[in-house]
Design a protein around this motif. Structure first.
Motif, mmCIF file in Angstrom:
data_model
loop_
_atom_site.group_PDB
_atom_site.id
_atom_site.type_symbol
_atom_site.label_atom_id
_atom_site.label_comp_id
_atom_site.label_asym_id
_atom_site.label_seq_id
_atom_site.Cartn_x
_atom_site.Cartn_y
_atom_site.Cartn_z
ATOM 1 N N ALA A 16 0.836 -1.205 0.000
ATOM 2 C CA ALA A 16 0.000 0.000 0.000
ATOM 3 C C ALA A 16 0.866 1.248 0.000
ATOM 4 O O ALA A 16 0.582 2.211 -0.726
ATOM 5 C CB ALA A 16 -0.935 -0.013 1.203
ATOM 6 N N LEU A 17 1.922 1.247 0.795
ATOM 7 C CA LEU A 17 2.829 2.392 0.834
ATOM 8 C C LEU A 17 3.532 2.575 -0.503
ATOM 9 O O LEU A 17 3.677 3.698 -0.991
ATOM 10 C CB LEU A 17 3.853 2.227 1.953
ATOM 11 N N TYR A 18 3.942 1.471 -1.124
ATOM 12 C CA TYR A 18 4.575 1.536 -2.451
ATOM 13 C C TYR A 18 3.620 2.161 -3.465
ATOM 14 O O TYR A 18 3.997 3.073 -4.190
ATOM 15 C CB TYR A 18 4.992 0.132 -2.913
ATOM 16 N N ARG A 19 2.383 1.679 -3.513
ATOM 17 C CA ARG A 19 1.413 2.211 -4.481
ATOM 18 C C ARG A 19 1.131 3.688 -4.248
ATOM 19 O O ARG A 19 1.050 4.470 -5.200
ATOM 20 C CB ARG A 19 0.123 1.401 -4.420
ATOM 21 N N GLN A 20 0.981 4.074 -2.983
ATOM 22 C CA GLN A 20 0.724 5.480 -2.668
ATOM 23 C C GLN A 20 1.903 6.348 -3.099
ATOM 24 O O GLN A 20 1.715 7.396 -3.723
ATOM 25 C CB GLN A 20 0.474 5.641 -1.169
ATOM 26 N N THR A 21 3.105 5.919 -2.782
ATOM 27 C CA THR A 21 4.302 6.683 -3.132
ATOM 28 C C THR A 21 4.448 6.783 -4.641
ATOM 29 O O THR A 21 4.704 7.861 -5.192
ATOM 30 C CB THR A 21 5.554 6.021 -2.515
ATOM 31 N N ARG A 22 4.274 5.650 -5.337
ATOM 32 C CA ARG A 22 4.370 5.625 -6.802
ATOM 33 C C ARG A 22 3.360 6.575 -7.436
ATOM 34 O O ARG A 22 3.696 7.363 -8.325
ATOM 35 C CB ARG A 22 4.136 4.205 -7.308
ATOM 36 N N ASP A 23 2.121 6.527 -6.960
ATOM 37 C CA ASP A 23 1.072 7.374 -7.526
ATOM 38 C C ASP A 23 1.342 8.851 -7.272
ATOM 39 O O ASP A 23 1.115 9.693 -8.146
ATOM 40 C CB ASP A 23 -0.292 6.978 -6.966
ATOM 41 N N GLU A 24 1.822 9.189 -6.084
ATOM 42 C CA GLU A 24 2.126 10.584 -5.778
ATOM 43 C C GLU A 24 3.253 11.112 -6.659
ATOM 44 O O GLU A 24 3.196 12.245 -7.132
ATOM 45 C CB GLU A 24 2.480 10.741 -4.303
ATOM 46 N N ILE A 25 4.272 10.311 -6.887
ATOM 47 C CA ILE A 25 5.370 10.731 -7.756
ATOM 48 C C ILE A 25 4.875 10.888 -9.185
ATOM 49 O O ILE A 25 5.186 11.870 -9.861
ATOM 50 C CB ILE A 25 6.543 9.731 -7.689
ATOM 51 N N ALA A 26 4.091 9.933 -9.660
ATOM 52 C CA ALA A 26 3.603 9.959 -11.036
ATOM 53 C C ALA A 26 2.676 11.147 -11.294
ATOM 54 O O ALA A 26 2.656 11.682 -12.411
ATOM 55 C CB ALA A 26 2.891 8.654 -11.357
ATOM 56 N N ARG A 27 1.928 11.581 -10.279
ATOM 57 C CA ARG A 27 0.993 12.704 -10.445
ATOM 58 C C ARG A 27 1.615 14.067 -10.152
ATOM 59 O O ARG A 27 0.959 15.094 -10.331
ATOM 60 C CB ARG A 27 -0.211 12.503 -9.537
ATOM 61 N N MET A 28 2.855 14.059 -9.723
ATOM 62 C CA MET A 28 3.515 15.307 -9.378
ATOM 63 C C MET A 28 3.616 16.212 -10.621
ATOM 64 O O MET A 28 3.937 15.725 -11.704
ATOM 65 C CB MET A 28 4.932 14.990 -8.870
ATOM 66 N N PRO A 29 3.317 17.493 -10.483
ATOM 67 C CA PRO A 29 3.474 18.391 -11.628
ATOM 68 C C PRO A 29 4.917 18.342 -12.149
ATOM 69 O O PRO A 29 5.871 18.240 -11.363
ATOM 70 C CB PRO A 29 3.156 19.775 -11.052
ATOM 71 N N LEU A 30 5.052 18.372 -13.458
ATOM 72 C CA LEU A 30 6.365 18.200 -14.072
ATOM 73 C C LEU A 30 7.370 19.235 -13.582
ATOM 74 O O LEU A 30 8.527 18.895 -13.311
ATOM 75 C CB LEU A 30 6.252 18.248 -15.600
ATOM 76 N N ASP A 31 6.947 20.491 -13.438
ATOM 77 C CA ASP A 31 7.896 21.518 -12.997
ATOM 78 C C ASP A 31 8.406 21.240 -11.580
ATOM 79 O O ASP A 31 9.588 21.429 -11.285
ATOM 80 C CB ASP A 31 7.299 22.921 -13.104
ATOM 81 N N VAL A 32 7.539 20.747 -10.720
ATOM 82 C CA VAL A 32 7.955 20.403 -9.356
ATOM 83 C C VAL A 32 8.901 19.207 -9.392
ATOM 84 O O VAL A 32 9.938 19.205 -8.730
ATOM 85 C CB VAL A 32 6.726 20.095 -8.463
ATOM 86 N N ALA A 33 8.547 18.197 -10.175
ATOM 87 C CA ALA A 33 9.391 17.003 -10.286
ATOM 88 C C ALA A 33 10.783 17.376 -10.785
ATOM 89 O O ALA A 33 11.789 16.920 -10.239
ATOM 90 C CB ALA A 33 8.745 15.983 -11.215
ATOM 91 N N LEU A 34 10.845 18.201 -11.805
ATOM 92 C CA LEU A 34 12.144 18.587 -12.349
ATOM 93 C C LEU A 34 12.940 19.421 -11.352
ATOM 94 O O LEU A 34 14.169 19.281 -11.265
ATOM 95 C CB LEU A 34 11.966 19.332 -13.670
ATOM 96 N N ASP A 35 12.259 20.259 -10.585
ATOM 97 C CA ASP A 35 12.943 21.016 -9.530
ATOM 98 C C ASP A 35 13.569 20.080 -8.490
ATOM 99 O O ASP A 35 14.606 20.392 -7.909
ATOM 100 C CB ASP A 35 11.987 21.980 -8.822
ATOM 101 N N LEU A 36 12.913 18.940 -8.265
ATOM 102 C CA LEU A 36 13.414 17.958 -7.300
ATOM 103 C C LEU A 36 14.335 16.930 -7.957
ATOM 104 O O LEU A 36 14.758 15.978 -7.309
ATOM 105 C CB LEU A 36 12.237 17.237 -6.636
ATOM 106 N N ASP A 37 14.615 17.134 -9.247
ATOM 107 C CA ASP A 37 15.478 16.226 -10.017
ATOM 108 C C ASP A 37 14.888 14.814 -10.072
ATOM 109 O O ASP A 37 15.586 13.817 -9.913
ATOM 110 C CB ASP A 37 16.895 16.206 -9.450
#
Length: 55
Positions: A16-37
């Protein structure tokens, strides 16, 4: 020593933790994701490592 039921509960909690973490990363706005590398396409790998370790 863990019992079989404790092992199953632990595995379910981690899944459950894996799925939640995966989904949160996948839904992260691209600009935020890129800022976090972070590349959102790597969500599976990043979440797996975060929950289960490098093993």
């Amino acid at each position: 020593m863990l019992t079989m039921i404790e092992n199953l509960k632990d595995a379910a909690r981690k899944r459950a933790l894996y799925r939640q973490t995966r989904d949160e990363i996948a839904r992260m706005p691209l600009d935020v994701a890129l800022d976090l590398d972070i590349y959102p396409g790597d969500a599976d790998r990043i979440a797996w490592t975060a929950v289960y370790g490098r093993g």
